[in-house]
Design a protein around this motif. Structure first.
Motif, PDB file in Angstrom:
ATOM      1  N   SER A   1      -1.046   3.097   9.704  1.00 35.22           N
ATOM      2  CA  SER A   1      -0.333   4.255   9.172  1.00 35.22           C
ATOM      3  C   SER A   1      -1.116   4.913   8.046  1.00 35.22           C
ATOM      4  O   SER A   1      -1.748   4.231   7.234  1.00 35.22           O
ATOM      5  CB  SER A   1       1.044   3.841   8.646  1.00 35.22           C
ATOM      6  OG  SER A   1       1.696   4.934   8.032  1.00 35.22           O
TER       7      SER A   1
ATOM      8  N   CYS B   1       0.026  -7.606   9.301  1.00 34.50           N
ATOM      9  CA  CYS B   1       0.953  -7.366  10.412  1.00 34.50           C
ATOM     10  C   CYS B   1       0.402  -6.408  11.463  1.00 34.50           C
ATOM     11  O   CYS B   1       1.025  -6.199  12.508  1.00 34.50           O
ATOM     12  CB  CYS B   1       2.294  -6.850   9.887  1.00 34.50           C
ATOM     13  SG  CYS B   1       2.227  -5.169   9.205  1.00 34.50           S
TER      14      CYS B   1
ATOM     15  N   SER C   1       0.022  -3.156  11.170  1.00 33.05           N
ATOM     16  CA  SER C   1       0.596  -1.817  11.091  1.00 33.05           C
ATOM     17  C   SER C   1      -0.479  -0.774  10.769  1.00 33.05           C
ATOM     18  O   SER C   1      -1.274  -0.945   9.848  1.00 33.05           O
ATOM     19  CB  SER C   1       1.677  -1.779  10.002  1.00 33.05           C
ATOM     20  OG  SER C   1       2.167  -0.462   9.813  1.00 33.05           O
TER      21      SER C   1
ATOM     22  N   CYS D   1       1.425  -2.456   2.401  1.00 31.92           N
ATOM     23  CA  CYS D   1       1.909  -2.108   3.730  1.00 31.92           C
ATOM     24  C   CYS D   1       3.344  -1.605   3.677  1.00 31.92           C
ATOM     25  O   CYS D   1       4.200  -2.225   3.048  1.00 31.92           O
ATOM     26  CB  CYS D   1       1.814  -3.325   4.656  1.00 31.92           C
ATOM     27  SG  CYS D   1       2.428  -3.023   6.321  1.00 31.92           S
ATOM     28  N   ARG D   2       3.621  -0.502   4.337  1.00 34.14           N
ATOM     29  CA  ARG D   2       4.958   0.067   4.332  1.00 34.14           C
ATOM     30  C   ARG D   2       5.906  -0.735   5.214  1.00 34.14           C
ATOM     31  O   ARG D   2       7.113  -0.577   5.124  1.00 34.14           O
ATOM     32  CB  ARG D   2       4.921   1.511   4.811  1.00 34.14           C
ATOM     33  CG  ARG D   2       4.422   1.720   6.224  1.00 34.14           C
ATOM     34  CD  ARG D   2       4.526   3.172   6.629  1.00 34.14           C
ATOM     35  NE  ARG D   2       5.889   3.649   6.572  1.00 34.14           N
ATOM     36  CZ  ARG D   2       6.250   4.911   6.709  1.00 34.14           C
ATOM     37  NH1 ARG D   2       5.317   5.833   6.882  1.00 34.14           N
ATOM     38  NH2 ARG D   2       7.499   5.266   6.665  1.00 34.14           N
ATOM     39  N   ASP D   3       5.353  -1.634   6.045  1.00 34.58           N
ATOM     40  CA  ASP D   3       6.197  -2.427   6.943  1.00 34.58           C
ATOM     41  C   ASP D   3       6.427  -3.847   6.428  1.00 34.58           C
ATOM     42  O   ASP D   3       7.555  -4.254   6.191  1.00 34.58           O
ATOM     43  CB  ASP D   3       5.580  -2.462   8.340  1.00 34.58           C
ATOM     44  CG  ASP D   3       5.566  -1.081   8.986  1.00 34.58           C
ATOM     45  OD1 ASP D   3       6.610  -0.416   8.969  1.00 34.58           O
ATOM     46  OD2 ASP D   3       4.509  -0.669   9.492  1.00 34.58           O
ATOM     47  N   CYS D   4       5.344  -4.611   6.248  1.00 31.70           N
ATOM     48  CA  CYS D   4       5.518  -6.000   5.799  1.00 31.70           C
ATOM     49  C   CYS D   4       5.493  -6.144   4.281  1.00 31.70           C
ATOM     50  O   CYS D   4       5.744  -7.229   3.753  1.00 31.70           O
ATOM     51  CB  CYS D   4       4.450  -6.896   6.423  1.00 31.70           C
ATOM     52  SG  CYS D   4       2.765  -6.646   5.788  1.00 31.70           S
ATOM     53  N   LYS D   5       5.155  -5.061   3.566  1.00 32.31           N
ATOM     54  CA  LYS D   5       5.156  -5.008   2.096  1.00 32.31           C
ATOM     55  C   LYS D   5       4.065  -5.857   1.442  1.00 32.31           C
ATOM     56  O   LYS D   5       4.087  -6.068   0.230  1.00 32.31           O
ATOM     57  CB  LYS D   5       6.530  -5.422   1.531  1.00 32.31           C
ATOM     58  CG  LYS D   5       7.717  -4.696   2.142  1.00 32.31           C
ATOM     59  CD  LYS D   5       7.593  -3.193   2.038  1.00 32.31           C
ATOM     60  CE  LYS D   5       8.809  -2.486   2.656  1.00 32.31           C
ATOM     61  NZ  LYS D   5       8.662  -1.019   2.652  1.00 32.31           N
TER      62      LYS D   5
ATOM     63  N   HIS E   1       0.693   4.172   4.285  1.00 32.99           N
ATOM     64  CA  HIS E   1       0.767   2.942   3.497  1.00 32.99           C
ATOM     65  C   HIS E   1       0.664   3.320   2.020  1.00 32.99           C
ATOM     66  O   HIS E   1      -0.019   4.278   1.652  1.00 32.99           O
ATOM     67  CB  HIS E   1      -0.369   1.991   3.869  1.00 32.99           C
ATOM     68  CG  HIS E   1      -0.217   1.338   5.214  1.00 32.99           C
ATOM     69  ND1 HIS E   1       0.940   0.720   5.598  1.00 32.99           N
ATOM     70  CD2 HIS E   1      -1.090   1.203   6.246  1.00 32.99           C
ATOM     71  CE1 HIS E   1       0.789   0.227   6.822  1.00 32.99           C
ATOM     72  NE2 HIS E   1      -0.435   0.520   7.244  1.00 32.99           N
TER      73      HIS E   1
END
Length: 237
Positions: free
Chosen positions: A44, A40, A42, A62-66, A47
Motif C-alpha cells: 500500500s 504481513c 500488505s 503497516c496500516r494492516d498489521c500495525k 502505510h
C-alpha cells in the motif's frame, strides 16, 4: 525518484551521495511507490510514515498489521548499521570482479575492517544462491556483460564483446538466479530458459534477437529497458 542504470562506479557514487538518496533509490527499485510490509505482505502507498524529530527517515508502520518496518527488513541489509552507500559500493565491486574479490581487498576498497568486509561478502554471496527457486510463475530474464571496457562491433548492442564475461539473470517470485554463460546467443539463452522455466509460464525479456521464438512454449512479453545487473540485483536481493 526515477530508477537509474549506472554505467560506472563513479556515476553511482556521484549520484547516490547520501544515505537518504540511497534509501529512496532502493525503495523506488523494490517498491515503486507502494511499500510492502515484510511482516504481513500488505502492499500500500498509504502505510504510515513515522517521523523522528519531525523528519521521515524511512520508518513505516503497516496500516494492516500495525508493525513497523523499513526497506532493509527481509533483505541482506537487515540488522546492519553499515550505510547503504557502502553496501552498494561492495555489490558493484563483487559483480565487476572477474575472478572474485577477497575480504582483504574489499576492506581496502571500502575503507572498512577485514571482519566487516568478510561479513558483507557472506551476505552478498548468500543472496546470490538460487537453490530454492522454482520457475513456475512469471519470470523476468536478462543478460549483461561484466568487465572492463571493450570495443563494440559497429551496429552491435555490446553483446558481441569478447573480453567481458556474459552473465544471465532470471527473476521469479522475488528470487534471482544468475549464472555465467559462454555467450548471449539464441541457443545458449533459450537453452537455459527451457531447462529452468516451466512451459506455459509468462517470460519477460527485452527485444534482443536471442529471445525470439519463446512464444512457442511461453507467454512471451517484450519490454524496452536499459540493462543494469547492479539494479537487477538490488531489486531482487
Amino acid at each position: 525518484m526515477k530508477p537509474l542504470s549506472f554505467k560506472s562506479l563513479k556515476q553511482m557514487l556521484d549520484t547516490l551521495r547520501t544515505e537518504e538518496e540511497c534509501r529512496v533509490y532502493l525503495e523506488t527499485l523494490r517498491w515503486n511507490g507502494k511499500p510492502v510490509c515484510p511482516h504481513c505482505g500488505s502492499i500500500s502507498e498509504h502505510h504510515y510514515k513515522l517521523t523522528q524529530n519531525g523528519e521521515f527517515k524511512g520508518l513505516y508502520k503497516c496500516r494492516d498489521c500495525k508493525k513497523r518496518f523499513t526497506i532493509r527488513q527481509g533483505i541482506m541489509f537487515e540488522d546492519s548499521n553499515l550505510p547503504l552507500r557502502t553496501w552498494f559500493h561492495a555489490i558493484y565491486l563483487v559483480f565487476i570482479s572477474k575472478k572474485g574479490i577477497s575480504s582483504c581487498q574489499l576492506a581496502r576498497e571500502l575503507g572498512v575492517t577485514q571482519k566487516t568486509a568478510w561479513f558483507m561478502l557472506q551476505r552478498i554471496r548468500h543472496n546470490m544462491k538460487d537453490d530454492d527457486i522454482d520457475f513456475d510463475d512469471t519470470t523476468q530474464v536478462d543478460e549483461t556483460y561484466i568487465g572492463g571496457k571493450t570495443k563494440r562491433n559497429k551496429g552491435g548492442q555490446g553483446r558481441s564483446t569478447k573480453q567481458k564475461i556474459p552473465v544471465m539473470g532470471l527473476l521469479s517470485k522475488g528470487k534471482v538466479h544468475t549464472r555465467v554463460i559462454p555467450n548471449a546467443g539464441k541457443d545458449t539463452l533459450q537453452g537455459v530458459i527451457y531447462n529452468l522455466i516451466k512451459e506455459g509460464v509468462t517470460v519477460v525479456t527485452d527485444g534482443w534477437k536471442g529471445y525470439r521464438g519463446l512464444g512457442k512454449k511461453y507467454k512471451h512479453k517484450v519490454v524496452n529497458h536499459s540493462k543494469s545487473l547492479f539494479k537487477f540485483y538490488l531489486i531482487t536481493s
